[in-house]
Design a protein around this motif. Structure first.
Motif, PDB file in Angstrom:
ATOM      1  N   TYR A  98       0.800  -1.233   0.000  1.00 20.02           N
ATOM      2  CA  TYR A  98       0.000   0.000   0.000  1.00 20.02           C
ATOM      3  C   TYR A  98       0.828   1.276   0.000  1.00 20.02           C
ATOM      4  O   TYR A  98       0.314   2.358   0.256  1.00 20.02           O
ATOM      5  CB  TYR A  98      -1.079  -0.022   1.094  1.00 20.02           C
ATOM      6  CG  TYR A  98      -2.138  -1.025   0.726  1.00 20.02           C
ATOM      7  CD1 TYR A  98      -3.149  -0.695  -0.164  1.00 20.02           C
ATOM      8  CD2 TYR A  98      -2.086  -2.324   1.211  1.00 20.02           C
ATOM      9  CE1 TYR A  98      -4.088  -1.628  -0.551  1.00 20.02           C
ATOM     10  CE2 TYR A  98      -3.026  -3.272   0.828  1.00 20.02           C
ATOM     11  CZ  TYR A  98      -4.030  -2.911  -0.049  1.00 20.02           C
ATOM     12  OH  TYR A  98      -4.959  -3.851  -0.441  1.00 20.02           O
ATOM     13  N   ASP A  99       2.107   1.181  -0.318  1.00 20.52           N
ATOM     14  CA  ASP A  99       2.880   2.375  -0.662  1.00 20.52           C
ATOM     15  C   ASP A  99       2.493   2.757  -2.078  1.00 20.52           C
ATOM     16  O   ASP A  99       1.968   1.933  -2.838  1.00 20.52           O
ATOM     17  CB  ASP A  99       4.391   2.087  -0.657  1.00 20.52           C
ATOM     18  CG  ASP A  99       4.988   2.062   0.729  1.00 20.52           C
ATOM     19  OD1 ASP A  99       4.369   2.609   1.663  1.00 20.52           O
ATOM     20  OD2 ASP A  99       6.088   1.497   0.873  1.00 20.52           O
ATOM     21  N   THR A 100       2.807   3.976  -2.477  1.00 20.91           N
ATOM     22  CA  THR A 100       2.604   4.371  -3.865  1.00 20.91           C
ATOM     23  C   THR A 100       3.828   3.945  -4.678  1.00 20.91           C
ATOM     24  O   THR A 100       4.941   3.851  -4.134  1.00 20.91           O
ATOM     25  CB  THR A 100       2.430   5.896  -4.022  1.00 20.91           C
ATOM     26  OG1 THR A 100       3.659   6.538  -3.693  1.00 20.91           O
ATOM     27  CG2 THR A 100       1.288   6.420  -3.159  1.00 20.91           C
ATOM     28  N   PRO A 101       3.659   3.691  -5.961  1.00 22.39           N
ATOM     29  CA  PRO A 101       4.822   3.430  -6.801  1.00 22.39           C
ATOM     30  C   PRO A 101       5.824   4.593  -6.791  1.00 22.39           C
ATOM     31  O   PRO A 101       7.030   4.354  -6.875  1.00 22.39           O
ATOM     32  CB  PRO A 101       4.216   3.213  -8.187  1.00 22.39           C
ATOM     33  CG  PRO A 101       2.890   2.585  -7.866  1.00 22.39           C
ATOM     34  CD  PRO A 101       2.404   3.375  -6.667  1.00 22.39           C
ATOM     35  N   ILE A 102       5.340   5.827  -6.648  1.00 19.14           N
ATOM     36  CA  ILE A 102       6.247   6.985  -6.534  1.00 19.14           C
ATOM     37  C   ILE A 102       7.217   6.747  -5.375  1.00 19.14           C
ATOM     38  O   ILE A 102       8.429   6.924  -5.520  1.00 19.14           O
ATOM     39  CB  ILE A 102       5.454   8.288  -6.304  1.00 19.14           C
ATOM     40  CG1 ILE A 102       4.579   8.634  -7.507  1.00 19.14           C
ATOM     41  CG2 ILE A 102       6.374   9.444  -5.922  1.00 19.14           C
ATOM     42  CD1 ILE A 102       5.245   9.269  -8.682  1.00 19.14           C
ATOM     43  N   THR A 103       6.701   6.330  -4.240  1.00 15.48           N
ATOM     44  CA  THR A 103       7.540   6.059  -3.063  1.00 15.48           C
ATOM     45  C   THR A 103       8.480   4.895  -3.321  1.00 15.48           C
ATOM     46  O   THR A 103       9.672   4.965  -3.010  1.00 15.48           O
ATOM     47  CB  THR A 103       6.660   5.770  -1.833  1.00 15.48           C
ATOM     48  OG1 THR A 103       5.850   6.912  -1.567  1.00 15.48           O
ATOM     49  CG2 THR A 103       7.496   5.439  -0.609  1.00 15.48           C
ATOM     50  N   ALA A 104       7.970   3.824  -3.899  1.00 13.92           N
ATOM     51  CA  ALA A 104       8.800   2.646  -4.171  1.00 13.92           C
ATOM     52  C   ALA A 104       9.950   2.989  -5.111  1.00 13.92           C
ATOM     53  O   ALA A 104      11.087   2.556  -4.897  1.00 13.92           O
ATOM     54  CB  ALA A 104       7.948   1.525  -4.753  1.00 13.92           C
ATOM     55  N   ILE A 105       9.678   3.784  -6.127  1.00  8.32           N
ATOM     56  CA  ILE A 105      10.737   4.178  -7.071  1.00  8.32           C
ATOM     57  C   ILE A 105      11.763   5.060  -6.366  1.00  8.32           C
ATOM     58  O   ILE A 105      12.964   4.851  -6.519  1.00  8.32           O
ATOM     59  CB  ILE A 105      10.130   4.866  -8.309  1.00  8.32           C
ATOM     60  CG1 ILE A 105       9.289   3.849  -9.105  1.00  8.32           C
ATOM     61  CG2 ILE A 105      11.234   5.482  -9.180  1.00  8.32           C
ATOM     62  CD1 ILE A 105       8.417   4.454 -10.180  1.00  8.32           C
ATOM     63  N   ARG A 106      11.302   6.021  -5.597  1.00 10.10           N
ATOM     64  CA  ARG A 106      12.212   6.904  -4.855  1.00 10.10           C
ATOM     65  C   ARG A 106      13.114   6.095  -3.924  1.00 10.10           C
ATOM     66  O   ARG A 106      14.270   6.427  -3.712  1.00 10.10           O
ATOM     67  CB  ARG A 106      11.419   7.945  -4.069  1.00 10.10           C
ATOM     68  CG  ARG A 106      12.310   8.921  -3.297  1.00 10.10           C
ATOM     69  CD  ARG A 106      11.531   9.995  -2.538  1.00 10.10           C
ATOM     70  NE  ARG A 106      10.568   9.435  -1.626  1.00 10.10           N
ATOM     71  CZ  ARG A 106       9.246   9.590  -1.727  1.00 10.10           C
ATOM     72  NH1 ARG A 106       8.717  10.305  -2.695  1.00 10.10           N
ATOM     73  NH2 ARG A 106       8.435   9.041  -0.836  1.00 10.10           N
ATOM     74  N   GLU A 107      12.584   4.996  -3.374  1.00 10.25           N
ATOM     75  CA  GLU A 107      13.341   4.130  -2.466  1.00 10.25           C
ATOM     76  C   GLU A 107      14.119   3.042  -3.208  1.00 10.25           C
ATOM     77  O   GLU A 107      14.651   2.125  -2.583  1.00 10.25           O
ATOM     78  CB  GLU A 107      12.380   3.499  -1.450  1.00 10.25           C
ATOM     79  CG  GLU A 107      11.760   4.517  -0.523  1.00 10.25           C
ATOM     80  CD  GLU A 107      10.700   3.928   0.397  1.00 10.25           C
ATOM     81  OE1 GLU A 107      10.305   2.741   0.229  1.00 10.25           O
ATOM     82  OE2 GLU A 107      10.258   4.669   1.304  1.00 10.25           O
ATOM     83  N   ASP A 108      14.187   3.139  -4.523  1.00  7.05           N
ATOM     84  CA  ASP A 108      14.934   2.192  -5.365  1.00  7.05           C
ATOM     85  C   ASP A 108      14.421   0.761  -5.264  1.00  7.05           C
ATOM     86  O   ASP A 108      15.173  -0.194  -5.427  1.00  7.05           O
ATOM     87  CB  ASP A 108      16.438   2.236  -5.053  1.00  7.05           C
ATOM     88  CG  ASP A 108      17.055   3.589  -5.343  1.00  7.05           C
ATOM     89  OD1 ASP A 108      16.621   4.252  -6.306  1.00  7.05           O
ATOM     90  OD2 ASP A 108      17.971   3.993  -4.605  1.00  7.05           O
ATOM     91  N   ARG A 109      13.140   0.595  -5.045  1.00  9.67           N
ATOM     92  CA  ARG A 109      12.511  -0.726  -4.996  1.00  9.67           C
ATOM     93  C   ARG A 109      12.010  -1.090  -6.396  1.00  9.67           C
ATOM     94  O   ARG A 109      10.840  -1.354  -6.624  1.00  9.67           O
ATOM     95  CB  ARG A 109      11.391  -0.726  -3.963  1.00  9.67           C
ATOM     96  CG  ARG A 109      11.936  -0.553  -2.556  1.00  9.67           C
ATOM     97  CD  ARG A 109      10.916  -0.228  -1.485  1.00  9.67           C
ATOM     98  NE  ARG A 109       9.620  -0.846  -1.658  1.00  9.67           N
ATOM     99  CZ  ARG A 109       8.487  -0.299  -1.199  1.00  9.67           C
ATOM    100  NH1 ARG A 109       8.502   0.852  -0.538  1.00  9.67           N
ATOM    101  NH2 ARG A 109       7.335  -0.908  -1.374  1.00  9.67           N
TER     102      ARG A 109
END
Length: 127
Positions: A98-109
């Motif tokens: 339930y994170d946003t993809p924006i957050t996941a990308i910023r976190e290098d996931r």
């Protein structure tokens, strides 16, 4: 096999573009604030400067995030349409806890975000 071909095509199309063009396209699709957020920048105007021919270049970390984000944009927009692609980037995502993809990308996931994008395209969920 079609999925592999689609992913390879999106990746190839992404790496053939200059980072300034990638940034211009993401800015047009998502807006500078979201592009700044996914890249890890706190300055919402920086993506617009990155997009200018004579502007500063993004740092390597930001460049990787921008390239990855654009590759996901291509895959989603072509398979599901631009509205769905934009909603995917900004919405809480069950494939990402339930994170946003924006957050996941910023976190290098990237691996998790890539799987989440593909799950939308495949219309699958294994949570």
């Amino acid at each position: 096999m079609a999925v592999t071909t689609h992913v390879s095509t999106a990746h190839t199309r992404t790496i053939r573009l200059d980072i300034r063009e990638i940034t211009r396209r993401l800015n047009a699709s998502l807006g500078g604030t979201l592009v700044a957020s996914l890249s890890g920048s706190k300055d919402p105007k920086l993506p617009y400067r990155w997009a200018k021919t004579d502007g500063p270049a993004p740092k390597n970390e930001a460049m990787r995030r921008l390239q990855f984000a654009y590759e996901q944009w291509i895959k989603l927009a072509e398979a599901e349409g631009e509205h769905v692609a934009r909603a995917w980037f900004i919405g809480a995502n069950p494939w990402l806890g339930y994170d946003t993809p924006i957050t996941a990308i910023r976190e290098d996931r990237f691996k998790d975000a890539g799987k989440a994008a593909q799950a939308v395209i495949d219309d699958s969920y294994s949570g």
